[in-house]
Design a protein around this motif. Structure first.
Motif, short mmCIF file in Angstrom:
data_model
loop_
_atom_site.label_atom_id
_atom_site.label_comp_id
_atom_site.label_asym_id
_atom_site.label_seq_id
_atom_site.Cartn_x
_atom_site.Cartn_y
_atom_site.Cartn_z
N VAL A 1 -4.41 -5.41 0.03
CA VAL A 1 -3.65 -6.03 1.12
C VAL A 1 -2.36 -6.62 0.55
O VAL A 1 -2.38 -7.66 -0.12
N THR A 2 -1.24 -5.95 0.83
CA THR A 2 0.05 -6.40 0.32
C THR A 2 1.02 -6.76 1.43
O THR A 2 2.16 -7.15 1.15
N ASN A 3 0.59 -6.63 2.68
CA ASN A 3 1.48 -6.91 3.80
C ASN A 3 0.64 -7.36 5.00
O ASN A 3 -0.59 -7.44 4.91
N ASN A 4 1.31 -7.63 6.09
CA ASN A 4 0.61 -8.14 7.28
C ASN A 4 0.03 -7.06 8.18
O ASN A 4 -0.71 -7.38 9.11
N HIS A 5 0.37 -5.81 7.96
CA HIS A 5 -0.08 -4.76 8.90
C HIS A 5 -1.22 -3.92 8.34
O HIS A 5 -1.66 -2.95 8.96
N TYR B 1 3.44 -14.35 -9.75
CA TYR B 1 3.62 -14.33 -8.29
C TYR B 1 4.24 -13.00 -7.89
O TYR B 1 5.09 -12.46 -8.60
N CYS B 2 3.81 -12.47 -6.75
CA CYS B 2 4.44 -11.25 -6.24
C CYS B 2 4.40 -11.17 -4.73
O CYS B 2 3.32 -11.21 -4.12
N TYR B 3 5.56 -11.08 -4.13
CA TYR B 3 5.69 -10.70 -2.71
C TYR B 3 6.18 -9.27 -2.70
O TYR B 3 7.22 -8.95 -3.29
N PHE B 4 5.43 -8.38 -2.04
CA PHE B 4 5.78 -6.97 -1.99
C PHE B 4 6.74 -6.66 -0.84
O PHE B 4 6.70 -7.31 0.21
N TYR B 5 7.57 -5.67 -1.05
CA TYR B 5 8.48 -5.21 -0.01
C TYR B 5 7.69 -4.88 1.26
O TYR B 5 6.60 -4.31 1.21
N THR C 1 0.53 2.28 -4.65
CA THR C 1 1.06 3.30 -3.74
C THR C 1 0.81 2.93 -2.28
O THR C 1 1.52 3.41 -1.39
N PHE C 2 -0.18 2.08 -2.02
CA PHE C 2 -0.45 1.71 -0.62
C PHE C 2 0.49 0.63 -0.10
O PHE C 2 0.48 0.32 1.08
N ALA C 3 1.29 0.04 -0.97
CA ALA C 3 2.28 -0.94 -0.52
C ALA C 3 3.43 -0.23 0.19
O ALA C 3 3.70 0.95 -0.09
N ASP C 4 4.09 -0.92 1.10
CA ASP C 4 5.27 -0.34 1.74
C ASP C 4 6.29 0.02 0.67
O ASP C 4 6.49 -0.73 -0.30
#
Length: 481
Positions: free
Chosen positions: A103-107, A380-384, A458-461
Motif C-alpha cells: 500500500v503506497t497510495n490512497n487508491h 521516510y518515503c512518500y511515493f509518487y 512496481t505496484f506504486a504509481d
C-alpha cells in the motif's frame, strides 16, 4: 484469637482466587488504538501548554486527550513513515513500510494476504475489531484480518454515513465519528471478559473539516500564532524557493483552519466516552490505550496546506500511551517511535512473537523505563501519486538533523540542522560549512534504506513518461486526501 466466620470464608475465597490467578497468570492486556485523520503532533492541549509562547494554538483544549497523557506517556518524537491516509493504516496493521505491505497510495486496496496484528494475536485468545475509517480506495467488506468490523467505504461522509457492518451496508444517523465510536464501545462491552484488540479510525479532522453541531461555534474568532516558516514556499513549489513569499507575513497572528480544531473537540468527546466505558467496566488498569493520528498536516508552514512530504509538520504525529498496570503516569519520552511499532508492541505485551517481516519495534522496554539500544534515526518515503501534485519524497530523520531527497530532482535536495533550525528554513545542502553533516546524513540514509530493503515497487504509481502530463490535483488543497 478466633477469626469471625465471614472473615475466614472471605480469606478462603481470596486464597482460592489467588490460586486460580497463579495458575492462569495475570490477565493479558486489552489494546485500544484510536487515531484521527490529519491531526498534527502539536494539536493537543497538553502540547500547547508545554510550548507556551511558541505554541501556535494556545486556545486549544483537549481535556480527555490530556488525561491520557497525564495518566501515561506522551511521546514527543513520534513519526509516520509515509504521511498519507491509507499507507499509514496499512503500516499500523502490518508493522511494515508500504513497499513491503503493498500500500503506497490512497487508491490501493489492502491485500488480503498481508500479515496482520489482529490475526497474530488470535492464538493468544484475542478477539479483534476494526471501526471507522479504513480508506484503501473504495475497498468494501469486512476488514482483512479482523474478527469483526464496522467501517465506511473510502472517505465516507460526516453525517448519516452508510456503515458496513462485517461487510453489510447499514444506514446510520448523525455524526459519523459518534456512530463508529458507539460501535467500538459496544464491541468493548461485548468482549469485556476476554482480551481484545479494538482499533478505531476517526474521520476527523480530514477535509471538509465539518464538526458536529455541538462544536460548530468553538473557537470563534481565534487566530493562530505565526511561525518562521509560515508562507515560505517549499523547495519543490513552482514559485521556487527564492521567489515570492506566498502567505509569509510579519503579523504575529494569522487565520487558521478552525474547522479542524472544532473537529478535534469532537474527537476529545468521543475519546472521553471510551475512557468512561473502560472505567465503568473496570478495564482501565488492564487496557493499553493509545491515541495517535495517521499523519500530520501543514497549516501554512512552507506555504502548504496538506501533508505527504517530509517537513516536520507532515511527518510528526501525536502519540499518547496509557497502561496503568504497566506504565508510570505523567511520563515524557523523547526516544523516536514510529507508526510501524504498535503491532510489534501489542504482540510483545501479549506474549506473542512478532513476525520477522515487521519493520517496527516493540515499545515494551520504553514503557518499562529500561535502558535499551534504541533507534536514533529512521527512513521516510512518500511515493509518487498520479492524483497528487506532491513529488515523491524520501528522507532520513535523525535526532537532530534531516536529509530530504526528491528522486529525479537532485537540485531540490535539502539538509536541515533541526537543533539550530527547527522550522526548516535554512537548507544546508550546498553549504560548505555543512559538508560533514551532509556526508553523515547521506551515509545514514543509505544505512536505513538498506535496513528495510527499500525500493520503489512496481505496484506504486509511476510518473508519466517525459513530455506528457499526468492528471494532478493541486498540492495543498484543503480537501486533499
Amino acid at each position: 484469637m478466633r477469626l469471625p466466620y465471614l472473615l475466614v470464608l472471605a480469606l478462603i475465597v481470596a486464597a482460592c482466587t489467588n490460586a486460580v490467578h497463579a495458575v492462569d497468570g495475570p490477565r493479558k492486556p486489552n489494546f485500544v488504538y484510536v487515531f484521527t485523520d490529519d491531526q498534527r503532533w502539536d494539536a493537543l492541549g497538553a502540547v500547547q501548554r508545554e510550548q507556551g509562547e511558541k505554541g501556535r494554538f494556545p486556545w486549544l483544549k483537549t481535556p480527555n486527550l490530556d488525561r491520557i497523557a497525564a495518566e501515561g506517556i506522551r511521546f514527543r518524537n513520534a513519526f509516520v513513515v509515509n504521511s498519507l491516509c491509507a499507507p499509514s493504516r496499512a503500516s499500523l496493521v502490518t508493522g511494515q513500510y508500504g513497499h513491503v505491505n503493498g500500500v503506497t497510495n490512497n487508491h490501493t486496496t489492502h491485500p488480503a494476504g498481508n500479515i496482520s496484528v489482529a490475526t497474530l494475536l488470535r492464538p493468544a485468545g484475542y478477539v479483534s475489531g476494526y471501526f471507522g475509517k479504513w480508506h484503501h480506495g473504495n475497498q468494501s467488506g469486512k476488514r482483512p484480518g479482523f474478527d469483526t468490523s464496522a467501517s465506511f467505504v473510502g472517505q465516507g461522509v460526516y453525517f448519516d454515513c452508510p456503515i458496513e457492518v462485517d461487510g453489510v451496508k447499514t444506514s446510520s444517523k448523525g455524526f459519523v465519528d459518534d456512530v463508529t465510536t458507539e460501535y467500538a464501545t459496544n464491541f468493548i462491552k461485548a468482549n469485556k471478559d476476554k482480551p481484545f484488540l479494538m482499533i478505531l479510525g476517526l474521520k476527523t479532522c480530514h477535509g471538509p473539516f465539518t464538526p458536529p453541531p455541538r462544536n460548530e461555534k468553538d473557537y470563534d474568532g481565534a487566530m493562530a500564532r505565526s511561525v518562521p516558516n509560515y508562507g515560505i514556499p517549499a523547495i519543490y513549489a513552482k514559485v521556487g524557493p527564492n521567489g515570492p513569499k506566498g502567505k509569509a507575513t510579519d503579523a504575529k497572528e494569522v487565520s487558521t483552519n478552525l474547522g479542524m480544531f472544532r473537529g478535534i473537540n469532537s474527537v476529545d468527546d468521543n475519546v472521553g466516552k471510551l475512557l468512561k466505558i473502560l472505567d465503568e467496566l473496570k478495564l482501565t488498569d488492564d487496557t493499553v490505550f493509545i491515541f495517535s493520528s495517521d499523519n500530520g498536516y501543514y497549516l501554512g508552514e512552507h506555504n502548504l496546506g496538506d501533508k505527504r512530504t517530509a517537513y516536520e509538520e507532515s511527518m510528526r504525529i501525536p502519540m499518547l500511551v496509557r497502561y496503568p498496570r504497566g506504565v508510570k503516569a505523567g511520563r515524557i519520552e523523547d526516544r523516536m517511535v514510529l507508526n510501524v511499532d504498535p503491532a510489534a508492541t501489542f504482540l510483545d505485551l501479549a506474549g506473542q512473537p512478532a513476525s520477522a517481516a515487521m519493520h517496527g519495534r516493540s515499545w515494551k522496554p520504553l514503557l518499562e523505563e529500561k535502558l535499551t539500544d534504541w533507534r536514533d534515526s529512521f527512513f521516510y518515503c512518500y511515493f509518487y501519486e498520479k492524483t497528487s501534485g506532491s513529488p515523491m519524497t524520501t528522507a532520513v530523520r535523525t535526532a537532530d538533523a534531516k536529509l530530504i531527497k526528491y528522486p529525479g530532482h537532485d537540485e531540490w535536495t535539502e539538509v536541515f540542522d533541526l537543533k539550530a533550525d527547527p522550522y526548516e528554513t535554512r537548507n544546508l545542502a550546498a553549504d560548505p560549512a555543512a559538508a560533514d553533516l551532509r556526508r553523515k546524513l547521506e551515509a545514514e540514509y543509505d544505512k536505513q534504506a538498506k535496513a528495510i530493503d527499500f525500493k520503489i515497487p512496481t505496484f506504486a504509481d509511476q510518473p508519466a513518461p517525459a513530455g506528457t502530463e499526468a492528471p494532478k490535483k493541486k498540492a495543498g488543497k484543503k480537501g486533499a486526501k
